[in-house]
Scaffold this active site. Sequence first.
Site, mmCIF file in Angstrom:
data_model
loop_
_atom_site.group_PDB
_atom_site.id
_atom_site.type_symbol
_atom_site.label_atom_id
_atom_site.label_comp_id
_atom_site.label_asym_id
_atom_site.label_seq_id
_atom_site.Cartn_x
_atom_site.Cartn_y
_atom_site.Cartn_z
ATOM 1 N N GLY A 1 0.834 -1.196 0.000
ATOM 2 C CA GLY A 1 0.000 0.000 0.000
ATOM 3 C C GLY A 1 0.860 1.233 0.000
ATOM 4 O O GLY A 1 2.076 1.164 0.228
ATOM 5 N N GLN B 1 3.601 9.764 1.231
ATOM 6 C CA GLN B 1 4.847 9.025 0.996
ATOM 7 C C GLN B 1 5.487 9.393 -0.345
ATOM 8 O O GLN B 1 6.665 9.121 -0.570
ATOM 9 C CB GLN B 1 4.587 7.514 1.015
ATOM 10 N N CYS C 1 7.365 -1.076 5.614
ATOM 11 C CA CYS C 1 6.874 0.176 5.046
ATOM 12 C C CYS C 1 7.875 0.654 3.996
ATOM 13 O O CYS C 1 9.084 0.605 4.233
ATOM 14 C CB CYS C 1 6.737 1.207 6.163
ATOM 15 N N LEU C 2 7.363 1.105 2.864
ATOM 16 C CA LEU C 2 8.267 1.569 1.805
ATOM 17 C C LEU C 2 9.071 2.798 2.243
ATOM 18 O O LEU C 2 10.118 3.076 1.674
ATOM 19 C CB LEU C 2 7.468 1.901 0.531
ATOM 20 N N HIS D 1 -2.543 0.867 8.425
ATOM 21 C CA HIS D 1 -1.172 1.375 8.244
ATOM 22 C C HIS D 1 -1.185 2.631 7.355
ATOM 23 O O HIS D 1 -0.549 3.634 7.679
ATOM 24 C CB HIS D 1 -0.324 0.250 7.627
ATOM 25 N N GLU D 2 -1.946 2.573 6.256
ATOM 26 C CA GLU D 2 -1.958 3.720 5.322
ATOM 27 C C GLU D 2 -2.702 4.917 5.919
ATOM 28 O O GLU D 2 -2.293 6.061 5.712
ATOM 29 C CB GLU D 2 -2.565 3.314 3.971
ATOM 30 N N HIS E 1 -0.410 6.786 8.082
ATOM 31 C CA HIS E 1 0.474 7.689 7.322
ATOM 32 C C HIS E 1 -0.185 9.058 7.140
ATOM 33 O O HIS E 1 0.478 10.090 7.260
ATOM 34 C CB HIS E 1 0.763 7.112 5.932
HETATM 35 NI NI NI Z 1 3.984 2.595 5.116
#
Ligand code: NI
Length: 166
Positions: free
Chosen positions: A46, A51, A93-94, A135-136, A139
């Site tokens: 995701g 991000q 996480c990216l 999680h998203e 963010h």
């Molecule tokens: Ni993330």
Amino acid sequence: MAFIEIRTFPDPVLRKIAEPVKNVTEEILKLSGDMIETMRLSNGAGLAANQVGVPIRLITIEEHLNKQENRHIVLINPVIVETDSEETAEEGCLSLPKFYEYIKRAKKVLARGVNLEGETIEIECEGQLARAIQHEIDHLNGILFIDHLSPVKKDLFKKKYLKGGK
Ligand code: NI
């Protein structure tokens, strides 16, 4: 669709509270397409708009997590309406490359948001998809998964991650 550079910790944009999206404009359509492309090329589950440096309330989720429909999810101004039980599982996480930890989250969620057609939709899900949505949305509120760690584990993260560089 184009790849957009993913911002990594400690980039300050990751700590911004993202702004609500008012209308599904051409810009939003393009951004969500680019985010899906970026998420795929990065093998992420995701992505949240901040991000990629755009602090607005827009998230994308990979299609393999969306087993009901088998297509990616784009959710604008997403919120969690209801949660049920808890589950601990490993997360990455990216924006925190190569760092993984076990995080406790709601097992089941009911999420609500707007799709690219401008319609309000609800997603009732559990497991990996429920985890990715939580999680998203975190963010969008400037929260990273490391914020859910105990102080001891957070210290370990800082030592490991900041020493190793990005
Ligand atoms: Ni993330």
